[in-house]
Design a protein around this motif. Structure first.
Motif, mmCIF file in Angstrom:
data_model
loop_
_atom_site.group_PDB
_atom_site.id
_atom_site.type_symbol
_atom_site.label_atom_id
_atom_site.label_comp_id
_atom_site.label_asym_id
_atom_site.label_seq_id
_atom_site.Cartn_x
_atom_site.Cartn_y
_atom_site.Cartn_z
ATOM 1 N N THR A 113 0.974 -1.034 0.217
ATOM 2 C CA THR A 113 -0.076 0.105 -0.090
ATOM 3 C C THR A 113 0.765 1.312 0.272
ATOM 4 N N PRO A 114 0.381 2.377 -0.501
ATOM 5 C CA PRO A 114 1.190 3.495 -0.518
ATOM 6 C C PRO A 114 1.156 4.109 0.860
ATOM 7 N N ARG A 170 2.219 -3.807 -11.012
ATOM 8 C CA ARG A 170 1.822 -2.721 -12.201
ATOM 9 C C ARG A 170 2.484 -1.378 -11.624
ATOM 10 N N ARG A 171 2.031 -0.927 -10.351
ATOM 11 C CA ARG A 171 2.252 0.369 -9.979
ATOM 12 C C ARG A 171 3.709 0.650 -9.749
ATOM 13 N N TYR A 172 4.268 -0.405 -9.122
ATOM 14 C CA TYR A 172 5.878 -0.196 -8.685
ATOM 15 C C TYR A 172 6.832 -1.043 -9.275
ATOM 16 N N GLU A 173 6.553 -1.700 -10.512
ATOM 17 C CA GLU A 173 7.328 -2.725 -11.197
ATOM 18 C C GLU A 173 8.532 -2.070 -11.128
#
Length: 117
Positions: free
Chosen positions: A36-37, A80-83
């Motif tokens: 989570t961010p 996806r977001r932090y690949e």
């Protein structure tokens, strides 16, 4: 989501100036994580606010029970977001232990910040 722990192994010795030689790098994949961010709210009227309410400062990872994570580790998130983004573990990891209601083990939680420079 899979998080890969990147850990430097033990030093194989010292160089000619007596400094430790970095050990081999180990990569330990940990499937089944939740990422989570992590955000913080800047002080009202401070220079960081500039029209924003929150600022993303890193991630929080909830790893499966028993995950061995250390403050000296780095992690790479496969998703996806932090690949492929590299993060450094910050602070002490927290082990949620066992639930008093179910007896099941809880996750290991840790914070990580993006590596820059």
């Amino acid at each position: 989501m899979t998080v890969t722990i990147i850990r430097t192994g033990p030093s194989p010795g010292r160089d000619e100036r007596g400094q430790p030689i970095p050990g081999p790098v180990e990569e330990i994949p940990v499937p089944g994580c939740v990422v989570t961010p992590r955000s913080q709210t800047p002080p009202v009227g401070g220079p960081e606010q500039q029209g924003r309410d929150t600022v993303i400062v890193g991630i929080t990872v909830y790893a499966p029970p028993g995950t061995d994570i250390r403050t000296t580790d780095r992690v790479r998130v496969e998703g996806r977001r932090y690949e492929g983004v590299l993060f450094e573990v910050t602070g002490e990891p927290g082990d949620w232990g066992h639930s008093p209601f179910t007896g099941l083990s809880g996750p290991v939680q840790f914070a990580a910040d993006r590596v820059t420079g």
